[in-house]
Scaffold this motif. Structure first.
Motif, PDB file in Angstrom:
ATOM      1  N   GLU A 221       0.845  -1.193   0.000  1.00 24.47           N
ATOM      2  CA  GLU A 221       0.000   0.000   0.000  1.00 24.47           C
ATOM      3  C   GLU A 221       0.882   1.247   0.000  1.00 24.47           C
ATOM      4  N   GLY A 222       0.331   2.351  -0.451  1.00 21.11           N
ATOM      5  CA  GLY A 222       1.100   3.589  -0.494  1.00 21.11           C
ATOM      6  C   GLY A 222       2.134   3.579  -1.601  1.00 21.11           C
ATOM      7  N   SER A 223       1.986   2.629  -2.531  1.00 17.33           N
ATOM      8  CA  SER A 223       2.968   2.546  -3.614  1.00 17.33           C
ATOM      9  C   SER A 223       2.870   3.742  -4.541  1.00 17.33           C
ATOM     10  N   THR A 224       4.026   4.089  -5.104  1.00 18.33           N
ATOM     11  CA  THR A 224       4.094   5.293  -5.930  1.00 18.33           C
ATOM     12  C   THR A 224       4.169   4.930  -7.408  1.00 18.33           C
ATOM     13  N   VAL A 225       4.189   5.950  -8.246  1.00 12.65           N
ATOM     14  CA  VAL A 225       4.139   5.765  -9.692  1.00 12.65           C
ATOM     15  C   VAL A 225       5.274   4.880 -10.236  1.00 12.65           C
ATOM     16  N   PRO A 226       6.523   5.078  -9.795  1.00 12.10           N
ATOM     17  CA  PRO A 226       7.569   4.214 -10.347  1.00 12.10           C
ATOM     18  C   PRO A 226       7.271   2.722 -10.134  1.00 12.10           C
ATOM     19  N   ILE A 227       6.660   2.381  -8.995  1.00 19.12           N
ATOM     20  CA  ILE A 227       6.326   0.979  -8.748  1.00 19.12           C
ATOM     21  C   ILE A 227       5.199   0.527  -9.683  1.00 19.12           C
ATOM     22  N   TRP A 228       4.266   1.439  -9.899  1.00 20.89           N
ATOM     23  CA  TRP A 228       3.164   1.137 -10.825  1.00 20.89           C
ATOM     24  C   TRP A 228       3.697   0.890 -12.238  1.00 20.89           C
ATOM     25  N   VAL A 229       4.698   1.708 -12.661  1.00 24.29           N
ATOM     26  CA  VAL A 229       5.275   1.519 -14.004  1.00 24.29           C
ATOM     27  C   VAL A 229       5.892   0.143 -14.109  1.00 24.29           C
ATOM     28  N   THR A 230       6.652  -0.260 -13.110  1.00 20.99           N
ATOM     29  CA  THR A 230       7.307  -1.582 -13.195  1.00 20.99           C
ATOM     30  C   THR A 230       6.275  -2.695 -13.085  1.00 20.99           C
ATOM     31  N   GLY A 231       5.129  -2.391 -12.482  1.00 23.08           N
ATOM     32  CA  GLY A 231       4.050  -3.377 -12.421  1.00 23.08           C
ATOM     33  C   GLY A 231       3.567  -3.777 -13.806  1.00 23.08           C
ATOM     34  N   ASN A 232       3.858  -2.952 -14.798  1.00 24.42           N
ATOM     35  CA  ASN A 232       3.461  -3.261 -16.159  1.00 24.42           C
ATOM     36  C   ASN A 232       4.517  -4.075 -16.907  1.00 24.42           C
ATOM     37  N   VAL A 233       5.642  -4.372 -16.216  1.00 25.45           N
ATOM     38  CA  VAL A 233       6.627  -5.277 -16.820  1.00 25.45           C
ATOM     39  C   VAL A 233       6.137  -6.693 -16.533  1.00 25.45           C
ATOM     40  N   SER A 234       5.986  -7.433 -17.561  1.00 30.27           N
ATOM     41  CA  SER A 234       5.393  -8.756 -17.362  1.00 30.27           C
ATOM     42  C   SER A 234       6.380  -9.832 -17.761  1.00 30.27           C
ATOM     43  N   THR A 235       6.290 -10.963 -17.098  1.00 31.24           N
ATOM     44  CA  THR A 235       7.130 -12.098 -17.459  1.00 31.24           C
ATOM     45  C   THR A 235       6.429 -12.949 -18.511  1.00 31.24           C
ATOM     46  N   ARG A 236       5.181 -12.594 -18.813  1.00 33.87           N
ATOM     47  CA  ARG A 236       4.416 -13.433 -19.734  1.00 33.87           C
ATOM     48  C   ARG A 236       4.521 -12.964 -21.174  1.00 33.87           C
ATOM     49  N   GLY A 237       5.555 -12.251 -21.496  1.00 32.10           N
ATOM     50  CA  GLY A 237       5.699 -11.808 -22.878  1.00 32.10           C
ATOM     51  C   GLY A 237       6.063 -10.335 -22.927  1.00 32.10           C
ATOM     52  N   ASN A 238       6.304  -9.862 -24.130  1.00 32.26           N
ATOM     53  CA  ASN A 238       6.679  -8.464 -24.295  1.00 32.26           C
ATOM     54  C   ASN A 238       5.447  -7.586 -24.418  1.00 32.26           C
TER      55      ASN A 238
END
Lengths: 285, 359
Positions: free
Chosen positions: A231-248
């Motif tokens: 909780e309290g996560s910031t934008v940089p963490i949200w950006v990396t949340g879009n890096v997926s191991t399931r493909g590009n």
């Protein structure tokens, strides 16, 4: 003799000027291109983004829609942006409120041993943050501050304060001594001298300092990921949340990154206007 | 309206031993324009800043209207100051600059504007009230700085070389206006300058400082006609007084082989010292070129139109020395002419302690 000499010299200078301009444009382009490509990719479909590089394509906002869409169990864009906004805004305001009196006491009416004090401020930046993370984490846990905005506000304030003190001190030192003396004679107290004379004159410096604090706090990743992973996560963490191991998912990541840079660009643009206005105000004579 | 008094006031800057201002005693009358003059490093600006409250007073006291202000902060002294570089607030308009002190005093907006308009009228600043300082010429900025001081209607005006950033012509014009303004307002004024012409033309009285020590304080005329010591004699007057170690001519002071004319009283007082220990001082305008006197050779002729100054090389105490003689305008003397220098005015004698010997 001199007449025949000046012609070619001027010509050479012109040529040198053109070469330097060309070099500057080239270097500028080199720096800007990755950003440009990122923005471009944000408007592509995944197929376009992952295929061979394309400059012309049919733009789509589909990726932006997708990254800002709430998905259960994942950090939402809205939440991340609001966390970041509050952490950055409050920490920057706190930094400025603390740094202005500190800078005054280190430049205009220097306290005893002001050099040592100044060195102390910068020395707090010597320790690599990674070496301090364990004690920070334990303290945060003991104070029940893990996964809160508050811990980031405290740490971002501490992180930016030394820099702000140093920057503001050098801006304050530029304020002509006579202006402060004139204000004293005109009957102002210390607060009046700071608010009606010193701060308007150093406004460009204030804007530059606040902008740097905003940028550093907005981009901060390490502390956020260690102390606020849930909780309290910031934008940089949200950006990396879009890096997926399931493909590009390059297009999606590009769209998220583009959104993450926008607030900094807006802040920079606002600060720049302020800085130019300040510079145009003119000096004492 | 106010009287100002320095009572043995001293300022020693941290890290130095010699006082910048050394036991200054000075009484400034109500409505008086007193000029502090001296070369750079003489402590004149420091003395002014002590009165302003911008400089700590290490020893002694300062009074404004019998009130001890030695430790009072500047804002409690009811003074206004004009700075050398004017120190106008760059972010404010001319009107706001002038109204700033009144705003601090809590004067209402209508009253502020009325007083600013009145001062602007006196100083011909009405068309510029909405401008920022950077859009003004040097002379206009100087007037704004003056305006900022006069709207306050303070007890004392302090002026720290207010004209030194103006060009020569404007300086002379502003000098006159300033003296006139001060006389009309009748506010006690302390004025600092390094320019002795400014000091002589503006001051009701002039205080001459050197190395932090007050040398003499008197009306300009007295400083000129009866300088207290060698320093004042050399500092006041342009071109400067000729100051020469005296030669002994028949037991009395002389220049070259010629006795200088002295009143009986001065000659008697000077008799206490051997002639060789005395210094002779004579102003260029009290010397003349003629057929009799000290023989010499004209080496420079400065023609100023209404008058001219001839630098004459003479033989004095076995060396060649140059003295300056005032001659009429359009002089016939040319470089290389052999001339004789005679006396046509008072000659001053200074004793071994550099003090002037009076009869």
């Amino acid at each position: 003799m001199s007449g025949s000499n000046t012609g070619p010299v001027v010509g050479e200078r012109k040529l040198g000027g053109y070469l330097l301009s060309a070099l500057a444009w080239f270097v500028g382009f080199l720096f800007f291109f990755p950003v440009f490509w990122m923005v471009l990719s944000g408007f592509k479909t995944e197929a376009d983004a992952n295929g061979p590089p394309k400059l012309f394509f049919e733009p789509t906002t589909e990726q932006f829609a997708e990254v800002t869409n709430d998905t259960t169990g994942l950090l939402s864009a809205g939440e991340a942006f609001s966390n970041s906004f509050w952490a950055v805004a409050i920490s920057t305001v706190l930094v400025m409120l603390l740094a202005i009196p500190a800078a005054y006491a280190l430049s205009i009416k220097p306290v005893d041993k002001w050099r040592d004090v100044l060195f102390f401020f910068i020395s707090t930046k010597f320790l690599p943050i990674v070496a301090a993370i364990l004690p920070l984490w334990i303290i945060a846990r003991e104070l029940n501050l893990l996964n809160t905005r508050l811990i980031l506000i405290i740490l971002y304030t501490a992180m930016n304060l030394p820099l702000a003190v140093w920057m503001l001190r050098s801006f304050f030192s530029e304020v002509p001594r006579e202006l402060i003396e004139a204000a004293q004679i005109d009957g102002t107290n210390l607060r009046g001298q700071i608010t009606s004379v010193i701060l308007p004159i150093v406004a460009p410096g204030l804007a530059a300092t606040a902008l740097l604090c905003v940028i550093f706090a907005w981009n901060e990743f390490f502390l956020a990921v260690q102390l606020n992973p849930i909780e309290g996560s910031t934008v940089p963490i949200w950006v990396t949340g879009n890096v997926s191991t399931r493909g590009n998912f390059l297009a999606k990541l590009s769209a998220a990154s583009t959104l993450a840079t926008l607030p900094v660009i807006i802040a920079g643009w606002l600060a720049q206007k302020r800085m130019i206005r300040g510079l145009a105000m003119g000096a004492i004579k | 309206m106010a009287e100002v008094k320095f009572d043995a006031a001293s300022r020693i800057y941290p890290g130095t031993e010699e006082p910048a201002v050394n036991k200054l005693n000075l009484d400034i009358g109500d409505g008086e324009l007193l000029v502090l003059v001296g070369p750079s490093g003489s402590g004149k600006s420091t003395a002014l800043r002590m009165l302003a409250g911008l400089e700590f007073v290490n020893d002694g006291s300062i009074f404004i209207n019998d009130k001890d202000v030695t430790l009072a902060p500047p804002q409690d002294r009811d003074i206004a100051m004009v700075f050398q570089n004017y120190a106008l607030y760059p972010q404010m308009t001319v009107a706001s600059n002038m109204a700033f002190a009144l705003k601090q005093q809590g004067v209402s907006k209508e009253d502020r504007m009325a007083r600013v308009k009145e001062a602007a009228k006196i100083l011909d600043l009405e068309p510029f009230l909405d401008r920022k300082p950077k859009n003004l010429s040097g002379g206009q900025r100087q007037r704004v700085a003056m305006g900022r001081a006069i709207v306050r209607e303070p007890q004392v005006f302090l002026m720290d070389e207010p004209l030194s950033n103006l060009d020569a012509k404007l300086r002379v014009q502003t000098r006159t206006e300033l003296a006139d303004l001060q006389a009309r307002l009748g506010v006690t004024t302390v004025y600092v300058t390094h320019d002795q012409v400014e000091a002589m033309t503006m001051g009701h009285r002039v205080a001459v400082l050197n190395f932090g020590v007050l040398q003499q304080v008197d009306a300009p005329r007295t400083l000129y006609s009866a300088p207290a010591n060698k320093f004042v004699a050399g500092f006041i007057g342009s071109p400067a007084m000729n100051l020469l170690a005296a030669s002994d001519v028949g037991g009395r002071a002389g220049i070259g082989g010629v006795q200088v004319p002295l009143s009986d009283a001065v000659a008697a007082a000077a008799g206490a010292h051997p002639a060789r220990e005395l210094t002779v001082g004579v102003r260029p305008e009290h010397l003349q070129l003629g057929s009799e006197g000290i023989p010499g050779e004209a080496i420079v002729v400065e023609e100023l139109g209404s008058e001219s100054f001839v630098h004459v090389r003479i033989d004095h105490l076995g060396e060649s020395t140059t003295i300056v003689v005032r001659d009429e305008g359009e002089t016939d003397v040319r470089r290389g002419d052999n001339v004789s220098v005679g006396f046509n005015g008072p000659v001053h004698l200074f004793g071994p302690d550099d003090q002037r010997i009076s009869g």
